[in-house]
Write an enzyme that holds these catalytic residues in place. Sequence first.
Site, PDB file in Angstrom:
ATOM      1  N   CYS A 152       0.826  -1.216   0.000  1.00 29.27           N
ATOM      2  CA  CYS A 152       0.000   0.000   0.000  1.00 29.27           C
ATOM      3  C   CYS A 152       0.856   1.260   0.000  1.00 29.27           C
ATOM      4  O   CYS A 152       1.846   1.362   0.733  1.00 29.27           O
ATOM      5  CB  CYS A 152      -0.905  -0.011   1.225  1.00 29.27           C
TER       6      CYS A 152
ATOM      7  N   GLN B  49     -17.509  -9.181  14.368  1.00 35.13           N
ATOM      8  CA  GLN B  49     -16.132  -9.637  14.204  1.00 35.13           C
ATOM      9  C   GLN B  49     -15.555  -9.029  12.927  1.00 35.13           C
ATOM     10  O   GLN B  49     -16.238  -8.913  11.906  1.00 35.13           O
ATOM     11  CB  GLN B  49     -16.070 -11.162  14.148  1.00 35.13           C
TER      12      GLN B  49
ATOM     13  N   ASP C  41     -16.501 -13.902  26.107  1.00 40.25           N
ATOM     14  CA  ASP C  41     -15.965 -13.067  25.028  1.00 40.25           C
ATOM     15  C   ASP C  41     -16.060 -11.605  25.447  1.00 40.25           C
ATOM     16  O   ASP C  41     -16.838 -10.829  24.890  1.00 40.25           O
ATOM     17  CB  ASP C  41     -16.734 -13.318  23.734  1.00 40.25           C
TER      18      ASP C  41
ATOM     19  N   CYS D  44      -9.730 -10.228  22.886  1.00 39.36           N
ATOM     20  CA  CYS D  44      -9.087  -9.309  21.950  1.00 39.36           C
ATOM     21  C   CYS D  44      -7.934  -8.572  22.621  1.00 39.36           C
ATOM     22  O   CYS D  44      -7.435  -7.575  22.089  1.00 39.36           O
ATOM     23  CB  CYS D  44     -10.102  -8.309  21.395  1.00 39.36           C
TER      24      CYS D  44
ATOM     25  N   CYS E  33      -6.622   0.718  -0.199  1.00 33.38           N
ATOM     26  CA  CYS E  33      -6.598  -0.003   1.071  1.00 33.38           C
ATOM     27  C   CYS E  33      -6.532  -1.488   0.789  1.00 33.38           C
ATOM     28  O   CYS E  33      -7.298  -2.015  -0.015  1.00 33.38           O
ATOM     29  CB  CYS E  33      -7.834   0.320   1.909  1.00 33.38           C
TER      30      CYS E  33
ATOM     31  N   CYS F 159      -0.146   5.451   7.493  1.00 36.22           N
ATOM     32  CA  CYS F 159      -1.511   5.116   7.903  1.00 36.22           C
ATOM     33  C   CYS F 159      -1.514   4.233   9.136  1.00 36.22           C
ATOM     34  O   CYS F 159      -0.809   3.221   9.191  1.00 36.22           O
ATOM     35  CB  CYS F 159      -2.251   4.429   6.755  1.00 36.22           C
TER      36      CYS F 159
ATOM     37  N   CYS G 123      -2.448  -0.013   9.455  1.00 32.68           N
ATOM     38  CA  CYS G 123      -1.496  -1.130   9.402  1.00 32.68           C
ATOM     39  C   CYS G 123      -0.168  -0.682  10.005  1.00 32.68           C
ATOM     40  O   CYS G 123       0.263   0.445   9.792  1.00 32.68           O
ATOM     41  CB  CYS G 123      -1.238  -1.575   7.959  1.00 32.68           C
TER      42      CYS G 123
ATOM     43  N   PHE H 222     -21.110 -12.116  27.769  1.00 38.11           N
ATOM     44  CA  PHE H 222     -20.704 -11.037  26.866  1.00 38.11           C
ATOM     45  C   PHE H 222     -21.052 -11.489  25.432  1.00 38.11           C
ATOM     46  O   PHE H 222     -20.226 -11.448  24.528  1.00 38.11           O
ATOM     47  CB  PHE H 222     -19.209 -10.734  26.980  1.00 38.11           C
TER      48      PHE H 222
ATOM     49  N   GLU I  43     -25.857 -10.345  27.916  1.00 40.90           N
ATOM     50  CA  GLU I  43     -25.246  -9.234  27.186  1.00 40.90           C
ATOM     51  C   GLU I  43     -25.708  -7.916  27.799  1.00 40.90           C
ATOM     52  O   GLU I  43     -26.898  -7.727  28.081  1.00 40.90           O
ATOM     53  CB  GLU I  43     -25.648  -9.294  25.706  1.00 40.90           C
TER      54      GLU I  43
END
Length: 400
Positions: A48, A235, A330, A356, A131, A54, A57, A263, A284
Site C-alpha cells: 500500500c 467480528q 468473550d 481481543c 486499502c 496510515c 497497518c 458477553f 449481554e
Amino acid sequence: MSEQVLRIAARGDGVTASGRFVAGAAPGDRVEDGKVVERGEHYQEPPCRHFPECGGCQLQHLDDAAYAEFVSGRVAAALDQHGLSTTLRPAHLSPPCTRRRASLKAMKTARKVLIGFNEQRSHRIVDMLECHVLAPELFTIIEPLRGLLAKMMAPKRPGAVQLSLTDQGVDVGLSGVEAEGLEAAEALIDFAREHALARLSIDEGFGLETRYEPRPVTVTLSGTAIPFPAGSFLQATSDGEEALVAAVRDAIGDAKGRVLDLFAGLGTFACAIASAERPVSAAEAGRDAALSLKAGAARAGLPVAVEHRDLYRRPYDPSELEDVAAVILDPPRSGAEAQCAALSGSNVPTVAYVSCNPATFARDAEQLVKGGYRLQWVQPVGQFRWSTHVELAAAFTRQA
C-alpha cells in the site's frame, strides 16, 4: 557495528539482541545506528502507498511467516508474564481485503474531504486512496462519500464514518455532519439508493439515527439471520469469525446440557452451538444487541434464552453456575476479572475464553488456573491484518 533484528515488539518495532528498537525493521534485517542497512528474508515490499504513515497497518513489511510469529509471540509473552505455559496452536491469519467493518475519520478541508485512518501516533487523517485490508465493498463507497460529505460537513470539523458489511450490503453511519431540512434528507436518501446501501444513519449528537433502511438489516451468524442495530459490533472478518467459532466448538467439545454465553453480543457463539441437547443462556449488557439476539434466535427456533445483564456489575455467582455444562466468555478489552473470580469458585467443567487483549486474558487465565482450571491450549488469531491487534481463543478444563 550492525546487528540483526530478532523479533517484533508489541508496537511493531524490530528488536535486536542488545534490546535496540528499530522502526520499520523485519526479523532478519540488519540494522546500524537505528536504521536498516540490509533487508532480511522476512521483509516484504509493503503493498500500500499509505504505509507506514496510515495507522490502519503497522506490519505490512513482514511476510506471513514473520507476521504469524508476531501474533503468536504476543500471546506467548502475555502468558509468560503470568507464569503460564500451554499448547500454542499455529496462528490463524485472515487474508488481505477481508475487513467487513471499519471506523474511519473524516474532515472537510478547503480542497477536499479527507476520509481514512489516523496517522500512527497522530490525529492527522491519512486520506485513503487505496486499502489492502478493507473488503472491496467497503472501499468502493469511500470516494462517493467524499461528494456527499462535501455538502454536509463544516470545514475543519471532525467527523467519522462507520462501515459494516451486512447481508443486505454496506451499512453506513456518519457523524459530524449537518443534515437538517428537506433538501438534506432527500440528498441522503438519493445517495443511499444510488449506491444500493443497506442502511444510512446519521449521528447528530444523540447516537445514530436511521435515515434510510429499505429492508431490515441483518447479519448471518452460523446460518442464523440476526437483526443488526446501527453501529453494532461485528467480528472484523468472516474468516476470523469462523476461526474463533471453530475454536470455541473445539473447546466445549461434546458437552451436553446448558451452556452460558457471557458477553454474548449479537450471538456469534450462541448461534453456532445452540441445539436441543445444548441450550444456551446468553447474557449481554448492550440492550440493542440483547434484543437483536433474542429476536433472531426466536425466529430461527434456536434454544437461546437471552438476559440483558451487566456482567461487570453483576457477574454470575457460583450458585448460578451449578447446572452449567460449559461457559463461553468473550469480554471487551478490559477482560472478565470478576466473572473469572466467580468461575474459580464454581464446578463448571469447561470454559472457552475468546479475547481481543492478550494481557487481560493472561491475567484472567492465571486466576482460573489458581482456581483449579487447566489451560489446555490457546489459538492465536490475527484478523486485523498487518496490525498489532491480536485476538485469541482458549480452552480451560476443571481439574479433578
